[in-house]
Design an enzyme around this catalytic site. Structure first.
Site, PDB file in Angstrom:
ATOM      1  N   HIS A   1       0.846  -1.202   0.000  1.00  0.00           N
ATOM      2  CA  HIS A   1       0.000   0.000   0.000  1.00  0.00           C
ATOM      3  C   HIS A   1       0.875   1.242   0.000  1.00  0.00           C
ATOM      4  O   HIS A   1       1.664   1.448   0.910  1.00  0.00           O
ATOM      5  CB  HIS A   1      -0.930   0.005   1.225  1.00  0.00           C
ATOM      6  CG  HIS A   1      -2.156  -0.813   1.015  1.00  0.00           C
ATOM      7  ND1 HIS A   1      -3.342  -0.563   1.634  1.00  0.00           N
ATOM      8  CD2 HIS A   1      -2.376  -1.890   0.217  1.00  0.00           C
ATOM      9  CE1 HIS A   1      -4.247  -1.446   1.239  1.00  0.00           C
ATOM     10  NE2 HIS A   1      -3.680  -2.263   0.385  1.00  0.00           N
TER      11      HIS A   1
ATOM     12  N   TYR B   1      -9.926   6.071   6.536  1.00  0.00           N
ATOM     13  CA  TYR B   1     -10.390   6.534   7.848  1.00  0.00           C
ATOM     14  C   TYR B   1     -11.450   7.618   7.633  1.00  0.00           C
ATOM     15  O   TYR B   1     -11.189   8.598   6.937  1.00  0.00           O
ATOM     16  CB  TYR B   1      -9.227   7.145   8.641  1.00  0.00           C
ATOM     17  CG  TYR B   1      -8.096   6.187   8.928  1.00  0.00           C
ATOM     18  CD1 TYR B   1      -8.031   5.492  10.135  1.00  0.00           C
ATOM     19  CD2 TYR B   1      -7.065   5.971   7.997  1.00  0.00           C
ATOM     20  CE1 TYR B   1      -6.983   4.617  10.415  1.00  0.00           C
ATOM     21  CE2 TYR B   1      -6.010   5.093   8.271  1.00  0.00           C
ATOM     22  CZ  TYR B   1      -5.985   4.421   9.480  1.00  0.00           C
ATOM     23  OH  TYR B   1      -4.949   3.553   9.748  1.00  0.00           O
TER      24      TYR B   1
ATOM     25  N   PRO C   1      -5.908   2.004  18.178  1.00  0.00           N
ATOM     26  CA  PRO C   1      -5.496   1.461  16.867  1.00  0.00           C
ATOM     27  C   PRO C   1      -5.542   2.442  15.689  1.00  0.00           C
ATOM     28  O   PRO C   1      -5.068   2.094  14.601  1.00  0.00           O
ATOM     29  CB  PRO C   1      -6.452   0.289  16.652  1.00  0.00           C
ATOM     30  CG  PRO C   1      -7.572   0.478  17.591  1.00  0.00           C
ATOM     31  CD  PRO C   1      -7.098   1.323  18.718  1.00  0.00           C
TER      32      PRO C   1
ATOM     33  N   LYS D   1      -0.366   1.425  14.873  1.00  0.00           N
ATOM     34  CA  LYS D   1       1.007   1.445  15.381  1.00  0.00           C
ATOM     35  C   LYS D   1       1.370   0.301  16.338  1.00  0.00           C
ATOM     36  O   LYS D   1       2.552   0.030  16.558  1.00  0.00           O
ATOM     37  CB  LYS D   1       1.272   2.789  16.105  1.00  0.00           C
ATOM     38  CG  LYS D   1       1.354   3.968  15.168  1.00  0.00           C
ATOM     39  CD  LYS D   1       2.663   3.966  14.399  1.00  0.00           C
ATOM     40  CE  LYS D   1       2.597   4.653  13.067  1.00  0.00           C
ATOM     41  NZ  LYS D   1       2.339   3.756  11.921  1.00  0.00           N
TER      42      LYS D   1
ATOM     43  N   TYR E   1       2.838   8.081   9.818  1.00  0.00           N
ATOM     44  CA  TYR E   1       2.037   6.901   9.451  1.00  0.00           C
ATOM     45  C   TYR E   1       2.937   5.756   8.983  1.00  0.00           C
ATOM     46  O   TYR E   1       2.737   4.603   9.352  1.00  0.00           O
ATOM     47  CB  TYR E   1       1.030   7.274   8.352  1.00  0.00           C
ATOM     48  CG  TYR E   1      -0.045   6.229   8.168  1.00  0.00           C
ATOM     49  CD1 TYR E   1      -1.151   6.189   9.010  1.00  0.00           C
ATOM     50  CD2 TYR E   1       0.035   5.270   7.161  1.00  0.00           C
ATOM     51  CE1 TYR E   1      -2.140   5.218   8.867  1.00  0.00           C
ATOM     52  CE2 TYR E   1      -0.949   4.300   7.003  1.00  0.00           C
ATOM     53  CZ  TYR E   1      -2.031   4.287   7.855  1.00  0.00           C
ATOM     54  OH  TYR E   1      -3.011   3.325   7.715  1.00  0.00           O
TER      55      TYR E   1
HETATM   56  P1  RFL Z   1      -0.251  -9.879  22.444  1.00  0.00           P
HETATM   57  O1  RFL Z   1      -0.643 -10.056  21.017  1.00  0.00           O
HETATM   58  O2  RFL Z   1      -1.284  -9.479  23.423  1.00  0.00           O
HETATM   59  O3  RFL Z   1       0.413 -11.252  22.911  1.00  0.00           O
HETATM   60  C1  RFL Z   1       0.758 -11.511  24.260  1.00  0.00           C
HETATM   61  C2  RFL Z   1       0.766 -13.020  24.487  1.00  0.00           C
HETATM   62  O4  RFL Z   1       1.128 -13.275  25.846  1.00  0.00           O
HETATM   63  C3  RFL Z   1       0.272 -14.289  26.378  1.00  0.00           C
HETATM   64  N1  RFL Z   1       0.223 -14.164  27.841  1.00  0.00           N
HETATM   65  C4  RFL Z   1       0.917 -14.970  28.673  1.00  0.00           C
HETATM   66  N2  RFL Z   1       1.750 -15.969  28.427  1.00  0.00           N
HETATM   67  C5  RFL Z   1       2.287 -16.597  29.513  1.00  0.00           C
HETATM   68  N3  RFL Z   1       2.004 -16.252  30.795  1.00  0.00           N
HETATM   69  C6  RFL Z   1       1.159 -15.246  31.067  1.00  0.00           C
HETATM   70  N4  RFL Z   1       0.888 -14.933  32.331  1.00  0.00           N
HETATM   71  C7  RFL Z   1       0.581 -14.556  29.987  1.00  0.00           C
HETATM   72  N5  RFL Z   1      -0.277 -13.504  29.893  1.00  0.00           N
HETATM   73  C8  RFL Z   1      -0.478 -13.291  28.591  1.00  0.00           C
HETATM   74  C9  RFL Z   1      -1.058 -14.018  25.695  1.00  0.00           C
HETATM   75  O5  RFL Z   1      -1.887 -15.177  25.714  1.00  0.00           O
HETATM   76  C10 RFL Z   1      -0.609 -13.637  24.295  1.00  0.00           C
HETATM   77  O6  RFL Z   1      -0.523 -14.757  23.437  1.00  0.00           O
HETATM   78  O7  RFL Z   1       0.936  -8.838  22.612  1.00  0.00           O
HETATM   79  P2  RFL Z   1       2.195  -8.548  21.623  1.00  0.00           P
HETATM   80  O8  RFL Z   1       2.850  -9.837  21.209  1.00  0.00           O
HETATM   81  O9  RFL Z   1       3.006  -7.510  22.298  1.00  0.00           O
HETATM   82  O10 RFL Z   1       1.550  -7.961  20.279  1.00  0.00           O
HETATM   83  C11 RFL Z   1       0.935  -6.707  20.257  1.00  0.00           C
HETATM   84  C12 RFL Z   1      -0.172  -6.661  19.194  1.00  0.00           C
HETATM   85  O11 RFL Z   1      -1.013  -7.785  19.381  1.00  0.00           O
HETATM   86  C13 RFL Z   1      -0.974  -5.353  19.253  1.00  0.00           C
HETATM   87  O12 RFL Z   1      -0.131  -4.260  19.496  1.00  0.00           O
HETATM   88  C14 RFL Z   1      -1.728  -5.079  17.932  1.00  0.00           C
HETATM   89  O13 RFL Z   1      -2.703  -6.065  17.692  1.00  0.00           O
HETATM   90  C15 RFL Z   1      -2.394  -3.695  17.966  1.00  0.00           C
HETATM   91  N6  RFL Z   1      -3.209  -3.423  16.771  1.00  0.00           N
HETATM   92  C16 RFL Z   1      -2.605  -3.032  15.595  1.00  0.00           C
HETATM   93  N7  RFL Z   1      -1.266  -2.881  15.506  1.00  0.00           N
HETATM   94  C17 RFL Z   1      -0.680  -2.551  14.312  1.00  0.00           C
HETATM   95  O14 RFL Z   1       0.559  -2.400  14.273  1.00  0.00           O
HETATM   96  N8  RFL Z   1      -1.401  -2.386  13.147  1.00  0.00           N
HETATM   97  C18 RFL Z   1      -2.761  -2.525  13.145  1.00  0.00           C
HETATM   98  O15 RFL Z   1      -3.371  -2.421  12.065  1.00  0.00           O
HETATM   99  C19 RFL Z   1      -3.422  -2.813  14.396  1.00  0.00           C
HETATM  100  N9  RFL Z   1      -4.750  -2.953  14.460  1.00  0.00           N
HETATM  101  C20 RFL Z   1      -4.597  -3.566  16.820  1.00  0.00           C
HETATM  102  C21 RFL Z   1      -5.356  -3.309  15.628  1.00  0.00           C
HETATM  103  C22 RFL Z   1      -5.255  -3.939  17.996  1.00  0.00           C
HETATM  104  C23 RFL Z   1      -6.630  -4.048  18.003  1.00  0.00           C
HETATM  105  N10 RFL Z   1      -7.247  -4.452  19.215  1.00  0.00           N
HETATM  106  C24 RFL Z   1      -8.091  -5.572  19.333  1.00  0.00           C
HETATM  107  C25 RFL Z   1      -6.835  -3.836  20.436  1.00  0.00           C
HETATM  108  C26 RFL Z   1      -6.732  -3.414  15.632  1.00  0.00           C
HETATM  109  C27 RFL Z   1      -7.376  -3.754  16.824  1.00  0.00           C
HETATM  110  C28 RFL Z   1      -8.876  -3.811  16.808  1.00  0.00           C
HETATM  111  C1  PHB Z   2      -6.915  -3.285  10.407  1.00  0.00           C
HETATM  112  O1  PHB Z   2      -6.865  -3.613   9.207  1.00  0.00           O
HETATM  113  O2  PHB Z   2      -7.321  -4.064  11.277  1.00  0.00           O
HETATM  114  C2  PHB Z   2      -6.496  -1.915  10.786  1.00  0.00           C
HETATM  115  C3  PHB Z   2      -6.061  -1.025   9.810  1.00  0.00           C
HETATM  116  C4  PHB Z   2      -5.684   0.261  10.166  1.00  0.00           C
HETATM  117  C5  PHB Z   2      -5.754   0.643  11.486  1.00  0.00           C
HETATM  118  C6  PHB Z   2      -6.172  -0.248  12.466  1.00  0.00           C
HETATM  119  C7  PHB Z   2      -6.560  -1.534  12.113  1.00  0.00           C
HETATM  120  O3  PHB Z   2      -5.401   1.908  11.836  1.00  0.00           O
END
Ligand code: RFL
Ligand code: PHB
Length: 410
Positions: free
Chosen positions: A82, A217, A309, A313, A405
């Site tokens: 993209h 967005y 989100p 980032k 971004y």
């Molecule tokens: P995670 O993914 O939460 O993984 C942590 C892992 O640790 C385990 N855990 C344990 N294990 C052992 N002992 C314990 N006591 C434990 N407690 C927990 C958990 O089961 C899990 O498997 O953290 P990590 O690895 O730091 O990854 C971070 C990302 O998951 C998060 O930052 C992103 O998903 C955020 N996010 C986005 N980030 C982007 O860079 N681009 C995006 O487009 C984007 N979109 C999003 C998002 C997050 C969203 N939500 C649901 C908050 C969109 C959404 C809707």
């Molecule tokens: C996604 O595709 O889940 C997504 C894309 C852009 C964002 C957050 C989430 O800023």
């Protein structure tokens, strides 16, 4: 009374990684590449971890790291390059080219689920050790971290009724926002900074062609919407919703009807709707824990910080942390230098706060804040529209938004 004393199985390694989300798995791949021994301990099953639908947009810094560790075959085949994203306000669509302004840098649309699956397969192919379900659901005994204020930290857990202890030189807390590592730090040694937003995101994943081919967005009088995708046949859409909203109250029909009001009229006409494969509500939060190192334990990814989100980032920051951490550990084990580990927290926090600022600003610009309803809401809406109008017409502002971004350097 009969006591059953369970023997403790003791293992040792150089680094114990707590959490097998994207941070833990990518750190594992980086450490393995550098010849550093490690074990990952995860409380959930692999399928559970893969079931979480989250990020979709990767910065180039993140895909460069996946290239570096050689986990890139499917990413290059299926990931979508993209070069732009888009903004909608006052019902009109504005495309913002990133690559032309940022020296060819681009984003890649490739789901977090896919990144996680690829990293899991890579570990399995290399025979690297990951302990899943390291939490005894019957006794409630969970993973615990010990002695991280010494040079001999330990991690203990119970699996299938057996008690385990892993001795290591370092613990990497990659266990997300609700993990055990940050929670084990004495309150006097840690400072938390937090902002909770008065709304959430209701997200839907569906096997329908995306209404826009680029991440879009929307700022509207009814609230924010985001149109994203996972492929040319799978859409990911979100709408801003109330903080107390229940997902059961949102039928697919209700979601599509509301979503249509938050995209431009041409797009609303061509929108293809279909059954949701997944539907969930995520609260929005900004959070930073300082510092990110406590003796022999380091926090990385969501364990240390959360961004709303808007701006995508979170996962990218996590990748930045584990890149810096793996370099610091290489310096420690191979060059016998403590400089990297001593500098880890400060180096990460600088980038983290920049991303926190950007994500907070973009969230504030795009969402309807409930405390400004009525007369004030009209004022807030006009101010947001004026800023968006400035943004899409000022080359200086476009440089700034695209620079943030696309991601600041690690
Ligand atoms: P995670 O993914 O939460 O993984 C942590 C892992 O640790 C385990 N855990 C344990 N294990 C052992 N002992 C314990 N006591 C434990 N407690 C927990 C958990 O089961 C899990 O498997 O953290 P990590 O690895 O730091 O990854 C971070 C990302 O998951 C998060 O930052 C992103 O998903 C955020 N996010 C986005 N980030 C982007 O860079 N681009 C995006 O487009 C984007 N979109 C999003 C998002 C997050 C969203 N939500 C649901 C908050 C969109 C959404 C809707
Ligand atoms: C996604 O595709 O889940 C997504 C894309 C852009 C964002 C957050 C989430 O800023």
């Amino acid at each position: 009374m009969a006591f059953k004393i369970l023997a403790m199985k003791t293992l040792s390694t150089q680094v114990v990684i707590v959490g097998a989300g994207p941070s833990g798995l990518l750190l594992g791949a980086l450490l393995h590449k550098a010849g550093i021994e490690h074990i990952i301990v995860e409380r959930q099953s692999g399928d559970y971890v893969l079931g979480r639908i989250r990020a979709g947009v990767l910065e180039q810094g993140t895909t460069d790291l996946l290239d570096y560790v050689g986990v890139n075959e499917r990413l290059h085949k299926e990931g979508l390059r993209h070069d732009a994203f888009a903004l909608i306000f006052k019902g009109a669509f504005h495309r913002i080219n990133i690559s032309d302004r940022q020296g060819g840098k681009h984003m890649t649309v490739y789901g977090q689920t896919e990144v996680t699956r690829d990293l899991m397969d890579h570990r399995a192919a290399l025979g690297l050790q990951t302990v899943y379900e390291a939490e005894d659901k019957k006794t409630g005994r969970s993973v615990a971290v010990h002695d991280f204020d010494t040079d001999h930290p330990r991690v203990t857990f119970t699996k299938e009724g057996e008690n385990y202890e892993i001795k290591a030189r370092f613990i990497a807390g990659c266990d997300g926002y609700h993990g055990v590592c940050r929670a084990s730090v004495p309150t006097r040694s840690i400072q938390n900074f937090e902002k909770v937003y008065p709304f959430g995101w209701l997200g839907v994943l569906s096997d329908t062609p995306p209404v826009y081919h680029e991440v879009t967005y929307s700022n509207t009088e009814r609230g924010f919407a985001l149109s994203s995708l996972r492929s040319m046949t799978r859409s990911r859409y979100y709408i801003q919703c109330g903080i107390d909203e229940k997902v059961e109250n949102w039928s697919d029909d209700r979601f599509w009807a509301e979503f249509k009001t938050r995209i431009d009229p041409e797009a609303a006409k061509r929108l293809v709707t279909g059954p949701s494969l997944e539907k969930s509500i995520a609260p929005l939060r900004s959070f930073v824990a300082e510092p990110m190192r406590f003796g022999s334990m380091f926090l990385a990814g969501d364990a240390a910080h959360i961004v709303p989100p808007t701006g995508a980032k979170g996962l990218n920051l996590a990748a930045g942390d584990v890149n810096v951490l793996s370099q610091a550990m290489v310096e420690y084990f191979q060059e016998k230098s403590k400089a990297g580990i001593d500098n880890y927290s400060a180096r990460c926090l600088r980038r983290v706060w920049n991303a926190e600022r950007f994500s907070w600003w973009f969230t504030s610009l795009m969402h309807k804040f409930p405390d400004t309803e009525g007369q004030n809401f009209g004022f807030q809406q006009k101010i947001q529209e004026a800023e968006l109008d400035y943004l899409v017409h000022s080359e200086a502002a476009l440089q700034s938004i695209t620079e943030n971004y696309v991601g600041l350097p690690h």
